[in-house]
Each structure stands twice: as C-alpha cells, then as structure tokens.
Design an enzyme around this catalytic site. Structure first.
Site, PDB file in Angstrom:
ATOM      1  N   TRP A  94      89.200 -37.058  72.453  1.00 55.60           N
ATOM      2  CA  TRP A  94      90.044 -37.881  71.269  1.00 55.60           C
ATOM      3  C   TRP A  94      89.990 -39.351  71.603  1.00 55.60           C
ATOM      4  CZ3 TRP A  94      92.813 -35.774  75.034  1.00 55.60           C
ATOM      5  CH2 TRP A  94      94.033 -36.409  75.410  1.00 55.60           C
ATOM      6  N   ASP A 113      90.347 -34.724  78.509  1.00 56.02           N
ATOM      7  CA  ASP A 113      90.918 -33.824  79.659  1.00 56.02           C
ATOM      8  C   ASP A 113      90.048 -33.368  80.619  1.00 56.02           C
ATOM      9  OD1 ASP A 113      93.039 -33.951  77.951  1.00 56.02           O
ATOM     10  OD2 ASP A 113      92.781 -32.067  76.930  1.00 56.02           O
ATOM     11  N   ASN A 141      95.798 -35.476  69.947  1.00 61.87           N
ATOM     12  CA  ASN A 141      95.792 -35.475  71.439  1.00 61.87           C
ATOM     13  C   ASN A 141      96.699 -34.303  72.056  1.00 61.87           C
ATOM     14  OD1 ASN A 141      98.387 -36.444  71.057  1.00 61.87           O
ATOM     15  ND2 ASN A 141      97.904 -38.412  71.745  1.00 61.87           N
ATOM     16  N   ASP A 142      97.599 -33.693  71.045  1.00 63.24           N
ATOM     17  CA  ASP A 142      98.514 -32.839  71.446  1.00 63.24           C
ATOM     18  C   ASP A 142      97.748 -31.150  71.675  1.00 63.24           C
ATOM     19  OD1 ASP A 142     100.888 -31.896  72.321  1.00 63.24           O
ATOM     20  OD2 ASP A 142     101.854 -31.953  70.341  1.00 63.24           O
ATOM     21  N   TRP A 145      92.173 -29.525  75.231  1.00 64.65           N
ATOM     22  CA  TRP A 145      91.031 -29.762  74.860  1.00 64.65           C
ATOM     23  C   TRP A 145      90.049 -29.148  75.766  1.00 64.65           C
ATOM     24  CZ3 TRP A 145      89.773 -29.726  70.072  1.00 64.65           C
ATOM     25  CH2 TRP A 145      90.423 -30.722  69.156  1.00 64.65           C
ATOM     26  N   TYR A 154      94.053 -26.782  81.926  1.00 62.65           N
ATOM     27  CA  TYR A 154      94.273 -28.183  81.974  1.00 62.65           C
ATOM     28  C   TYR A 154      94.780 -28.763  83.332  1.00 62.65           C
ATOM     29  CZ  TYR A 154      96.114 -32.752  80.525  1.00 62.65           C
ATOM     30  OH  TYR A 154      96.697 -33.871  80.674  1.00 62.65           O
ATOM     31  N   THR A 157      94.214 -35.922  82.515  1.00 60.52           N
ATOM     32  CA  THR A 157      93.252 -36.811  81.542  1.00 60.52           C
ATOM     33  C   THR A 157      92.819 -38.005  81.935  1.00 60.52           C
ATOM     34  OG1 THR A 157      94.790 -35.562  79.759  1.00 60.52           O
ATOM     35  CG2 THR A 157      93.421 -37.685  78.924  1.00 60.52           C
TER      36      THR A 157
HETATM   37  N1  ABN Z   1      95.194 -33.159  75.639  1.00 60.19           N
HETATM   38  C1  ABN Z   1      96.147 -33.149  76.578  1.00 60.19           C
HETATM   39  C2  ABN Z   1      96.992 -31.876  76.385  1.00 60.19           C
HETATM   40  C3  ABN Z   1      96.647 -30.939  77.165  1.00 60.19           C
HETATM   41  C4  ABN Z   1      97.566 -29.776  77.196  1.00 60.19           C
HETATM   42  C5  ABN Z   1      98.299 -29.727  76.465  1.00 60.19           C
HETATM   43  C6  ABN Z   1      98.671 -30.709  75.604  1.00 60.19           C
HETATM   44  C7  ABN Z   1      97.945 -32.008  75.701  1.00 60.19           C
END
Ligand code: ABN
Length: 166
Positions: A94, A113, A141-142, A145, A154, A157
C-alpha cells in the site's frame, strides 16, 4: 429535581408525537451512536504521529512511516527497507504520502508486509495518514497483505521511498 425534569421531558416528548414515532427516533439515535466508532473516516483521522524531522528507522514517528500499520522490520532483525532473514516480501503493498522535514517535500512511500514467520511483536506502529478502507486497496493498511502470498503469516512491515509526490 431529577425526577421532575425527566417527567417534564417525557411529557413534552409524548405531546410532540406518537409513542411509535418516539421509539423509532430513539432507535435511529442508538444505531447511529453505535456506528460512530467504526466509521472509517474517524479511524483514518485518528492518528498523525509522524514527525517530518525524525529519520530513525526504529522509531514510529520516522517521517516516512506516516501511513505505516504494523511492526517495524528494523526492530525485527531486518531494516527499514529489507525484510528479516527467513521472511518473504508480500506481493501486495500500500502507499502513503509523507512529508520529509529535511527538504519540506512530500514523498510517495510504499509499505510492504514481510511474511512467513509469526508476528514479530516489537515496535508496533500505527500512523494511518491518508489511510482508507479496503475498497481503496492501494491505500488500505489495516489488513494482513501476506494473504497474497503462499506463506500467509505476517511478521513485520518495511517501507520504501518511491519518488517525489509534488
Ligand atoms: N498490513 C499490516 C497488518 C498486518 C496484519 C494485520 C494488520 C495490519
């Protein structure tokens, strides 16, 4: 005193309309109030903690982290621009536009990410300048990805300055 005031208020309300009408209005008010905290606009405007003069990649207020959401890879064995060993870069990024205090210019910054290891847990950073809901994918961004990758867990980032925005 409280009782008397409540009684007067209730009488006035009753005089103005039907019971059903009053209940309907009350319902609308309650539903509206409940929806307020989840409205994307209020969340997007919630934070602007980045500092145009900060240039330390391990600090959340680093100027180029203005649209960051996640754990800073610079605190997780990687750097501000490179994923830590054992992780893979996400196929989806993003972007945000952040001001660099050094020259006073705005820059387009991409955020990506790093995937394949469990959550780093260090240096959580949630800045969100210009962030929009998921229907504007490139500035949302929330979300994890890493779902675009084979390895969906994840870790952290990273961010890259893509170019001058103005
Ligand atoms: N894009 C960062 C992120 C990763 C996992 C959960 C929320 C946000």
């Amino acid at each position: 005193m409280w009782d008397a005031q409540t009684q007067t208020f209730a009488r006035r309300l009753a005089l103005r309309g039907s019971r059903r009408g009053v209940l309907a209005r009350l319902g609308t008010l309650l539903v509206g109030a409940a929806a307020l905290p989840v409205l994307p606009i209020s969340r997007a405007r919630a934070a602007n903690s980045s500092n145009p003069n900060q240039a330390d990649a391990t600090k959340c207020d680093y100027w180029k982290y203005c649209s960051m959401d996640g754990f800073l890879c610079s605190c997780c064995g990687g750097s501000g621009t490179d994923c830590p060993p054992g992780t893979q870069i996400s196929k989806v990024s993003w972007v945000g536009t952040c001001r660099n205090g050094k020259d006073g210019r705005n820059y387009l910054v991409s955020y990506t990410d790093c995937c394949g290891r469990s959550s780093c847990g260090a240096c959580n950073c949630n800045a969100n300048v210009g962030e929009r809901p998921g229907y504007e994918m490139g500035i949302h961004n929330d979300i994890n990805w890493c779902i675009a990758n084979g390895e969906t867990s994840y870790h952290c980032t990273i961010s890259l300055v893509v170019g001058v925005a103005d």
